[in-house]
Design an enzyme around this catalytic site. Structure first.
Site, short mmCIF file in Angstrom:
data_model
loop_
_atom_site.label_atom_id
_atom_site.label_comp_id
_atom_site.label_asym_id
_atom_site.label_seq_id
_atom_site.Cartn_x
_atom_site.Cartn_y
_atom_site.Cartn_z
N ILE A 61 0.63 -1.30 0.06
CA ILE A 61 -0.36 0.49 -0.05
C ILE A 61 0.64 1.21 -0.27
CG2 ILE A 61 -2.11 1.30 1.00
CD1 ILE A 61 -2.64 -1.42 2.94
N GLY A 62 1.81 1.18 0.44
CA GLY A 62 2.78 2.48 0.86
C GLY A 62 4.16 2.42 0.25
N GLY A 63 4.36 1.39 -0.67
CA GLY A 63 6.19 1.17 -0.67
C GLY A 63 6.27 -0.35 0.16
N SER A 123 0.42 -2.55 11.24
CA SER A 123 3.13 -1.74 11.01
C SER A 123 2.88 -3.04 10.70
CB SER A 123 2.64 -0.98 12.50
OG SER A 123 1.83 0.63 12.00
N ARG A 124 2.49 -4.25 10.87
CA ARG A 124 3.64 -5.18 10.17
C ARG A 124 4.55 -5.32 9.41
NH1 ARG A 124 1.54 -9.66 7.76
NH2 ARG A 124 2.25 -11.05 9.08
N THR A 158 6.30 -4.48 7.17
CA THR A 158 8.36 -4.46 7.05
C THR A 158 8.65 -5.18 8.66
OG1 THR A 158 7.51 -2.42 6.39
CG2 THR A 158 9.78 -2.74 7.19
N GLY A 211 7.35 -1.35 13.31
CA GLY A 211 6.95 -0.86 12.50
C GLY A 211 6.76 0.71 12.14
N VAL A 212 6.29 1.21 11.55
CA VAL A 212 5.68 2.96 11.06
C VAL A 212 4.26 3.06 11.00
CG1 VAL A 212 6.84 2.22 9.03
CG2 VAL A 212 7.03 4.29 10.44
N GLU A 253 1.05 3.35 11.98
CA GLU A 253 -0.11 3.25 13.08
C GLU A 253 0.55 4.66 14.02
OE1 GLU A 253 -0.06 -0.43 13.52
OE2 GLU A 253 -2.84 -0.61 12.58
#
Ligand code: FES
Ligand code: FES
Lengths: 746, 158, 89
Positions: A481-483, A522-523, A525, A704-705, A707
């Site tokens: 969704i975001g890279g 946030s899992r 990555t 994880g970033v 949220e």
């Protein structure tokens, strides 16, 4: 842990970038298939009604219509409890939300689906379906729905208390209580006690791409699904479950996804499209309208919260207590548990009691939204903390630092924190240029807030195969969704000692990769990255065997460092050895399958400067900084992007966004014109401060970033508005009329 | 179903023709008839900008334009922005600045931003924000989008 | 013996106590022995021979993914907590 990385921490161009800037990337609604039919859904005009009769005959008679489906076309659900990646839920609820059976529980509740040769015909046909309703009174907020005599949504809903079904039949699905120490005693020790009430509105994740699904029920009995989802395996399992098929009979191909933020985990359209495809013998595509997205997908709960904190004169918090009632919408599951666990998560308080109530109301069934439950809670707690700081004359950062949670602090649900970065985030706020800058004008105020999200682990799979030219192909199941293709590929590249560009990542269908849980919590990555690390390590192990063969030695004798295999002066870079894999034993495929432990929670902070127009109450955000402990930033540009995006969603939540419902349960602002999300013109640049307190549980320190960054903004804005306009707002959104009313009441 | 109408137009510099129902929007015609799915639908009522294309040099939300209105017009969509294999400076800048996350809004932003730079090569930040206010992005918070447009503006004039 | 910290709403089953000492080398054994000491607890935690899907176990302050089959040290601290999933809870 080595902190010298070659790939991690750099900013390569994302692998799917060219497709996405040229319009080539295929999102769910972009799929075209031979013989494709278009679907439409008939939705309830009432917030609460019994369905007495459905007559589809006129719709079926319309030329161009190929199939009509209602709940009667689904196999009976029984009372099976299923766990489809969203916690344990009765199948009847999941199915009942896809197509209503017996009763409609919110305006927009799906009743029937139609497939026709064009979307226009399908819509026309849907409007020809006759439904006879017995309209029932509705209940729209948690406090109302909890009252005696409130209209009951589910006659069989017993309140649960930690796994126990109580005798109580009402709109409360679950009551949580967490307590540590002795709150009563703690409050006795306090010099100052502040207790306040807060209300927050239902808000929507607001992804720009509407939900969509295309399904072909093939002649061999296999059901193929193309969809935009956060979890292709969730779609597979849910669709199979509703249709009572073995999971292997359903294959889900995740298309590119235009945003989710938690809202694209539930399944809405796939089972309906499947039934329509079975009946018509053709593939069927259904795309929600924007109004459907607002009225019938899963927004995040509105809530009522009471928060109380006691403090000594020196600022030490002695006790805290909270009561949270969250609106689950039509079916249970309001994320009040996490809200209750997060409300005081930033503080080391010895005596705490928190009660949470999961309340069903006649609104769409809520879904996760970035740190689900935590933003509402932090709005309450951080407002109270700010007020205490003000009354005690202590700097808002200092009072938070004095009480900040750290390693060993007991969480309200029991366990103690492992290494967390709450203190570091607060120190970063304090040291920031922004926090120390002058406000620069009248009617301005500055506020801060902090927030926490747990993050999750959950299963992920990854395979990597080596190409003879030294590149590798990486296959994974986390929809991007975001890279995340890139943040996952970078971790593999780091292990293999090759550039990120030499890794070609693909997100594939559910037949082609092992089970992988949702892109959420946030899992991705963290966990899928970990699976990629494992797969890459597997490759290194096999490559060492090949090098050993070439050098006539043992694999254990072969070293591997910075992309070079070596032994006693002989050395070979990864690419050179890759060119020899054919002659040394054939293909090399590495595999990684994990269900990791070592999850590291993330703290985030926000500094907001606002200017409030004293005439109109309009709040302009003039400066904003997001601060977050991310553990380790794999691709810092996308980490900043997550922080900026989450911050702006939090700003929208704080200032503008709400489901504006009338008393009949109709959302009166169900368009993007009236549900006003922030535009480029509303905002300043969003500054970011990345804090890196490595998560000891992950090979590269990732936390994880996605949220925690949404949690603090509404509170920070409320605190800033207080400084700017002299009023404390305890209702979200803090729109101009709310501000002016508070100013006039003063 | 109403009789279909024959429409002759120019899309991305090439002559194009198609048959559509009078009620079909230009967005539908592009996506469903011409298979130009780079133009996205986010709302179908003019409020998100995902469907932005240019029509005779002006930006329009193609969901609010009827397919039949394309008769004789020059339409540019996201598929027409790159020069052959060479990305437009805006496209490059979007990638270098990480100005997209999910990317669903990106085609609309790039088409709209190009129209801005075509007429104003040196826009201020305020001007960029004003120009792009009709394009919603829910992922990025706009920061990197604005920076990408600023960066592309520099490169276009170099 | 491991120390099991009871969720607030389960404490009435153990006479209001916050924690109890329990023997066991795995989470499963811990719960079985807990049930011996304080009947009624197991059905609140376990279903179909698994930890209930909305419950997680933390051993020594780390949430562990494998539930009943996770191993436990003699001096471990055990918490049963509400599970956090990627989506709706
Ligand atoms: S789809 Fe045209 S403006 Fe949203
Ligand atoms: S990148 Fe997702 S909406 Fe803009």
């Amino acid at each position: 842990m080595s902190t010298q990385y070659n790939v991690i921490g750099t900013r390569p161009i994302r692998h799917d970038g060219a497709d996405k800037v040229t319009g080539r990337a295929l999102y769910g609604a972009d799929i075209q298939l031979n013989g494709l039919l278009h679907g439409a859904i008939l939705r309830s005009p009432h917030a609460h009604a019994r369905i007495k009769r459905i007559d589809t005959s006129k719709a079926e008679a319309l030329p161009g219509v190929k199939a009509v489906a209602t709940a009667a076309d689904f196999p009976a659900a029984g009372d099976k409890i299923v766990d489809l990646g969203e916690g344990a839920t009765p199948l009847s609820y999941i199915r009942g939300n896809v197509l209503a059976q017996g009763k409609v529980l919110y305006r927009g509740h799906a009743i029937a689906g139609v497939a026709a040769t064009s979307a226009h015909i399908a819509e026309e046909a849907a409007s020809l379906i006759e439904v006879e309703y017995e309209v029932l009174p509705c209940t729209l907020t948690a406090p109302d729905a909890m009252k005696d005599g409130a209209p009951i949504l589910h006659e069989d809903l017993h309140m649960q208390e930690f796994g126990k079904k109580t005798d109580k039949v009402n709109n409360v699905a679950d009551h949580f209580r967490f307590s540590i120490g002795d709150a009563e005693k703690g409050f006795e020790e306090a010099d100052l006690i502040i207790e306040r009430e807060f209300h927050t509105s239902t808000v929507h994740q607001g992804y720009i791409e509407p939900h969509n699904a295309t399904v072909l029920w093939n002649n061999d009995g296999r059901v193929q699904v193309w969809t935009s989802t956060q979890g292709s395996f969730v779609v597979r399992d849910t669709t199979a479950c509703i249709l009572d098929l073995p999971v292997a009979q359903v294959k889900v191909t995740p298309m590119e996804i235009g945003g989710g933020f938690g809202g694209k985990i539930p399944v809405y359209l796939e089972p309906v499209a499947a039934v329509l495809s079975k009946k018509s013998g053709r593939p069927v595509k259904i795309v929600m309208t924007r109004k459907d997205v607002f009225e019938a997908s899963g927004p995040t709960p509105g809530s009522y919260i009471r928060a109380k904190i006691g403090a000594k004169r020196d600022g030490t918090f002695t006790a805290a207590q909270a009561y949270l009632a969250y609106e689950a919408g039509a079916y249970p599951g309001a994320m009040v548990g996490p809200g209750a666990m997060c409300i005081f998560a930033a503080y080391d308080i010895k005596n705490v009691t928190v009660d949470g109530y999961d309340v069903v109301v006649n609104k769409p069934s809520t879904a996760a939204y970035r740190a689900p439950g935590a933003t509402n809670a932090a709005f309450a707690a951080e407002s109270v903390v700010d007020e205490i700081a003000e009354k005690l004359g202590i700097d808002p950062v200092d009072i938070r630092l004095k009480n900040a949670a750290k390693e060993g602090t007991q969480r309200v649900d029991g366990p103690k924190y492992r290494r967390v970065g709450c203190v570091e985030v607060l120190q970063a706020i304090k040291a920031s240029e922004h926090y120390n800058a002058p406000l620069g004008g009248p009617n301005r105020g500055r506020g801060i807030g902090i927030g926490f999200w747990f993050n999750v682990g959950l299963p992920s799979s990854c395979t990597i195969s080596v190409n003879a030219d030294g590149s590798v192909n990486l296959v994974e199941g986390s929809t991007d969704i975001g890279g995340t293709r890139t943040s996952i590929a970078m971790q593999a590249a780091e292990v293999l000692g090759i550039p990120a560009e030499q890794v070609h990542p693909s997100v594939v269908d559910t037949d082609s990769i092992g089970f992988t849980a949702v892109t959420g919590g946030s899992r991705t990555t963290f966990a899928t990255g970990w699976a990629a690390i494992e797969a890459a390590r597997d490759i290194v192990r096999q490559m060492k065997e090949r090098a050993a063969k070439l050098w006539e030695t043992e694999p254990a004798e072969v070293n591997f460092e910075n992309g070079v295999f070596s032994k006693n002066g002989k050395s070979m870079p990864f690419a050179e050895l890759a060119s020899k894999i054919g002659e040394t034993g054939g293909p090399i495929v590495g595999r990684g399958a994990v269900n990791p432990r070592g999850v590291g929670g993330s703290f985030a902070g926000a500094i907001a400067d606002v200017e409030v127009d004293p005439e109109t109450g309009k709040t302009q955000v003039v400066r904003f900084t997001s601060i977050q402990d991310v553990g380790k930033a794999i691709h810092p540009a996308y980490v900043e992007g997550q922080m900026q995006g989450g911050s702006v969603q939090g700003i929208g939540w704080g200032l503008n966004e709400e489901y504006y419902m009338d008393t009949t349960g109709t959302m009166r602002n169900s368009s993007l014109l009236d549900y006003r999300m922030p535009t480029a013109l509303d905002l300043p640049m969003i500054e970011t401060i990345i804090v890196e307190v490595p998560n000891p549980g992950h090979p590269f320190g990732v936390r994880g970033v996605g949220e925690a960054n949404i949690v603090p903004p509404p509170a920070a804005l409320a605190n800033a508005i207080h400084q700017a306009a002299g009023v404390r707002l305890r209702t979200l959104p803090m729109k101009p009329s709310t501000i002016m009313e508070a100013v006039w009441a003063k | 179903m109403e009789r279909k109408v024959h429409v002759q137009t120019t899309i991305n510099g090439e002559p194009a023709e198609f048959l559509c129902e009078p009620r079909q929007s230009l967005l539908e015609c592009l996506r469903d008839i011409l298979n130009l799915t780079g133009t996205k639908e986010g709302c179908n009522d003019g409020n998100c900008g995902a469907c932005t294309v240019t029509m005779d040099g002006r930006i329009v939300t193609s969901c609010l334009v009827l397919g039949v209105e394309a008769e004789g017009a020059e339409i540019t969509t996201i598929e027409g922005i790159a020069r052959g294999n060479e990305l437009h400076p805006l496209q490059k800048a979007f990638l270098e600045e990480a100005a997209l996350q999910c990317g669903i809004c990106t085609p609309g932003f790039i088409v709209a931003a190009k129209a801005l730079l075509d007429q104003e090569p040196h826009p201020t930040e305020e001007r960029i924000r004003w120009w792009l206010a009709n394009n919603l992005c829910r992922c990025t918070g706009y920061d990197k989008i604005v920076k990408a447009v600023q960066k592309a503006a520099q490169e276009v004039t170099l | 013996m491991a120390t099991v910290y009871l969720p607030t709403l389960l404490r009435p089953l153990a006479g209001g106590r916050e924690s109890v000492q329990v023997e066991g080398a795995t989470v499963r054994q811990i719960i079985d022995n807990l049930e011996q000491q304080h009947p009624g607890i197991k059905e609140r935690l376990v279903e179909n021979n698994r930890l209930k899907p909305n419950i997680s176990v933390a051993v020594d302050n780390e949430i562990l993914p494998l539930g009943l089959i996770e191993s436990v040290n003699p001096d471990s601290e055990i918490h049963f907590v509400q599970a956090i999933t990627g989506g709706k809870n």
